[in-house]
Design a protein around this motif. Sequence first.
Motif, PDB file in Angstrom:
ATOM      1  N   THR A   2       1.470  -1.341   0.063  1.00 20.51           N
ATOM      2  CA  THR A   2      -0.303  -0.165  -0.221  1.00 20.51           C
ATOM      3  C   THR A   2       0.774   1.822  -0.361  1.00 20.51           C
ATOM      4  O   THR A   2       2.095   1.507   0.721  1.00 20.51           O
ATOM      5  CB  THR A   2      -0.815   0.024   1.199  1.00 20.51           C
ATOM      6  N   THR A   3       0.602   2.099  -1.020  1.00 22.51           N
ATOM      7  CA  THR A   3       1.448   3.445  -1.198  1.00 22.51           C
ATOM      8  C   THR A   3      -0.074   4.701  -0.381  1.00 22.51           C
ATOM      9  O   THR A   3      -0.897   4.699  -0.429  1.00 22.51           O
ATOM     10  CB  THR A   3       1.802   3.584  -2.362  1.00 22.51           C
ATOM     11  N   ILE A   4       0.811   5.305  -0.453  1.00 29.34           N
ATOM     12  CA  ILE A   4       0.064   6.819   0.146  1.00 29.34           C
ATOM     13  C   ILE A   4      -0.072   8.132  -0.891  1.00 29.34           C
ATOM     14  O   ILE A   4       1.663   8.579  -0.491  1.00 29.34           O
ATOM     15  CB  ILE A   4       0.061   7.316   1.497  1.00 29.34           C
ATOM     16  N   PRO A   5      -0.319   8.337  -1.061  1.00 31.08           N
ATOM     17  CA  PRO A   5      -0.435  10.045  -2.376  1.00 31.08           C
ATOM     18  C   PRO A   5       0.053  11.144  -1.172  1.00 31.08           C
ATOM     19  O   PRO A   5      -0.635  10.889   0.073  1.00 31.08           O
ATOM     20  CB  PRO A   5      -0.476  10.161  -2.867  1.00 31.08           C
ATOM     21  N   ILE A   6       1.293  11.697  -0.782  1.00 30.55           N
ATOM     22  CA  ILE A   6       1.840  12.809  -0.215  1.00 30.55           C
ATOM     23  C   ILE A   6       2.079  14.122  -1.332  1.00 30.55           C
ATOM     24  O   ILE A   6       3.005  13.682  -1.952  1.00 30.55           O
ATOM     25  CB  ILE A   6       2.258  12.758   1.299  1.00 30.55           C
ATOM     26  N   SER A   7       2.024  14.761  -0.615  1.00 28.49           N
ATOM     27  CA  SER A   7       2.853  16.524  -1.366  1.00 28.49           C
ATOM     28  C   SER A   7       3.224  17.411   0.287  1.00 28.49           C
ATOM     29  O   SER A   7       2.664  17.303   1.232  1.00 28.49           O
ATOM     30  CB  SER A   7       1.574  17.331  -2.358  1.00 28.49           C
ATOM     31  N   PHE A   8       3.848  17.371  -0.043  1.00 25.19           N
ATOM     32  CA  PHE A   8       5.386  18.690   0.729  1.00 25.19           C
ATOM     33  C   PHE A   8       6.076  19.465  -0.152  1.00 25.19           C
ATOM     34  O   PHE A   8       6.253  19.907  -1.556  1.00 25.19           O
ATOM     35  CB  PHE A   8       5.668  17.422   2.135  1.00 25.19           C
ATOM     36  N   THR A   9       6.997  20.386   0.621  1.00 25.38           N
ATOM     37  CA  THR A   9       7.684  21.098  -0.134  1.00 25.38           C
ATOM     38  C   THR A   9       8.820  20.649   0.409  1.00 25.38           C
ATOM     39  O   THR A   9       8.885  20.051   1.903  1.00 25.38           O
ATOM     40  CB  THR A   9       7.915  22.753   0.279  1.00 25.38           C
ATOM     41  N   VAL A  10      10.523  20.944  -0.418  1.00 28.03           N
ATOM     42  CA  VAL A  10      11.078  20.649  -0.128  1.00 28.03           C
ATOM     43  C   VAL A  10      12.302  21.428  -0.389  1.00 28.03           C
ATOM     44  O   VAL A  10      12.382  21.582  -1.543  1.00 28.03           O
ATOM     45  CB  VAL A  10      11.758  19.000  -0.069  1.00 28.03           C
ATOM     46  N   ASP A  12      11.231  24.765  -0.727  1.00 28.92           N
ATOM     47  CA  ASP A  12      10.993  25.956  -1.210  1.00 28.92           C
ATOM     48  C   ASP A  12       9.930  24.714  -2.889  1.00 28.92           C
ATOM     49  O   ASP A  12       9.161  25.723  -4.111  1.00 28.92           O
ATOM     50  CB  ASP A  12      11.233  27.071  -2.067  1.00 28.92           C
ATOM     51  N   ARG A  13      10.142  23.715  -3.152  1.00 29.24           N
ATOM     52  CA  ARG A  13      10.410  23.002  -4.383  1.00 29.24           C
ATOM     53  C   ARG A  13       8.965  22.295  -3.793  1.00 29.24           C
ATOM     54  O   ARG A  13       9.292  21.126  -2.857  1.00 29.24           O
ATOM     55  CB  ARG A  13      11.072  22.252  -4.880  1.00 29.24           C
ATOM     56  N   ASP A  14       7.897  22.141  -4.523  1.00 30.76           N
ATOM     57  CA  ASP A  14       6.424  21.462  -4.377  1.00 30.76           C
ATOM     58  C   ASP A  14       6.854  19.895  -4.735  1.00 30.76           C
ATOM     59  O   ASP A  14       7.905  19.764  -5.988  1.00 30.76           O
ATOM     60  CB  ASP A  14       5.175  21.854  -5.235  1.00 30.76           C
ATOM     61  N   VAL A  15       7.146  18.940  -4.023  1.00 34.34           N
ATOM     62  CA  VAL A  15       6.863  17.435  -3.903  1.00 34.34           C
ATOM     63  C   VAL A  15       5.841  16.612  -3.839  1.00 34.34           C
ATOM     64  O   VAL A  15       4.920  17.352  -2.857  1.00 34.34           O
ATOM     65  CB  VAL A  15       8.035  16.890  -2.935  1.00 34.34           C
ATOM     66  N   GLU A  16       5.525  15.955  -5.405  1.00 38.58           N
ATOM     67  CA  GLU A  16       4.161  14.805  -4.951  1.00 38.58           C
ATOM     68  C   GLU A  16       4.657  13.189  -5.183  1.00 38.58           C
ATOM     69  O   GLU A  16       5.613  13.238  -6.134  1.00 38.58           O
ATOM     70  CB  GLU A  16       3.509  15.147  -5.653  1.00 38.58           C
ATOM     71  N   LEU A  17       4.461  12.652  -4.065  1.00 35.98           N
ATOM     72  CA  LEU A  17       5.084  10.973  -3.864  1.00 35.98           C
ATOM     73  C   LEU A  17       3.984  10.432  -3.727  1.00 35.98           C
ATOM     74  O   LEU A  17       3.231  10.608  -3.052  1.00 35.98           O
ATOM     75  CB  LEU A  17       6.713  10.809  -2.951  1.00 35.98           C
ATOM     76  N   SER A  18       4.402   9.537  -4.103  1.00 38.32           N
ATOM     77  CA  SER A  18       3.134   8.102  -3.298  1.00 38.32           C
ATOM     78  C   SER A  18       4.149   7.062  -2.207  1.00 38.32           C
ATOM     79  O   SER A  18       5.314   6.558  -2.781  1.00 38.32           O
ATOM     80  CB  SER A  18       3.234   6.892  -4.305  1.00 38.32           C
ATOM     81  N   HIS A  73       7.121  21.311   5.758  1.00 44.23           N
ATOM     82  CA  HIS A  73       7.622  22.114   4.913  1.00 44.23           C
ATOM     83  C   HIS A  73       9.381  21.265   5.629  1.00 44.23           C
ATOM     84  O   HIS A  73       9.126  21.170   6.656  1.00 44.23           O
ATOM     85  CB  HIS A  73       7.976  23.358   4.715  1.00 44.23           C
ATOM     86  N   VAL A  74       9.594  20.820   4.683  1.00 42.88           N
ATOM     87  CA  VAL A  74      11.469  20.439   4.673  1.00 42.88           C
ATOM     88  C   VAL A  74      12.329  21.211   3.993  1.00 42.88           C
ATOM     89  O   VAL A  74      11.894  21.601   3.137  1.00 42.88           O
ATOM     90  CB  VAL A  74      11.372  18.807   4.020  1.00 42.88           C
ATOM     91  N   THR A  75      13.529  21.589   5.382  1.00 43.09           N
ATOM     92  CA  THR A  75      14.139  22.653   5.036  1.00 43.09           C
ATOM     93  C   THR A  75      15.781  21.166   5.574  1.00 43.09           C
ATOM     94  O   THR A  75      15.560  20.510   6.275  1.00 43.09           O
ATOM     95  CB  THR A  75      14.743  23.791   5.617  1.00 43.09           C
ATOM     96  N   THR A  76      16.178  20.950   4.105  1.00 43.46           N
ATOM     97  CA  THR A  76      18.048  20.677   4.256  1.00 43.46           C
ATOM     98  C   THR A  76      19.023  21.199   3.936  1.00 43.46           C
ATOM     99  O   THR A  76      18.217  22.576   3.484  1.00 43.46           O
ATOM    100  CB  THR A  76      17.680  19.100   3.214  1.00 43.46           C
TER     101      THR A  76
END
Length: 159
Positions: A2-10, A12-18, A73-76
């Motif tokens: 099972t995967t979960i679709p999520i969106s977040f920013t890294v 300041d870049r928008d990311v969408e992943l399952s 918001h994720v900052t690396t």
Amino acid sequence: MTTIPISFTVNDRDVELSLDPRESLLDVLRERLALTGTKKGCDQGHCGACTVHLDGRRVLSCLTPAVQAAEQHVTTIEGVAGQDGDLHPLQQAFIDNDALQCGYCTPGQIMSGLACIAEGNTTTDDTIREYMSGNVCRCGAYVGIVAAVRQCAHRTEAS
Ligand code: FES
Ligand code: FES
């Protein structure tokens, strides 16, 4: 699986992943987004090499399920320097104070140092040491690391 679709920013870049809910934020950053500045040391929450910011708070990305970053918001370390490539004052302070040897722990040290400064936990060297104590440096560059955080905190307070 099972995967979960999520969106977040890294950074300041928008990311969408399952995502598989078992994937750590650290593995997603490094292996799916190619943000390899965040390091894997122990992968068990003991060393701090994987420290990133989640909505401005420092977290150990090896212990953080990536799905927990949903809508946050994720900052690396890759997002710390200015857009023009100028180093952040804390990055410069690490250079000025010889606060690294091999450099493996350095991204995590800088992300923790930034949080330490933002939290105001820089009033004394002992306070800096206490609030940086979750970040281990196998090269033993602690004197320089504390000096770098102190230098940057003073500059930030003065500006
Ligand atoms: Fe996360 Fe060591 S890799 S604390
Ligand atoms: Fe080598 Fe810290 S500089 S582990």
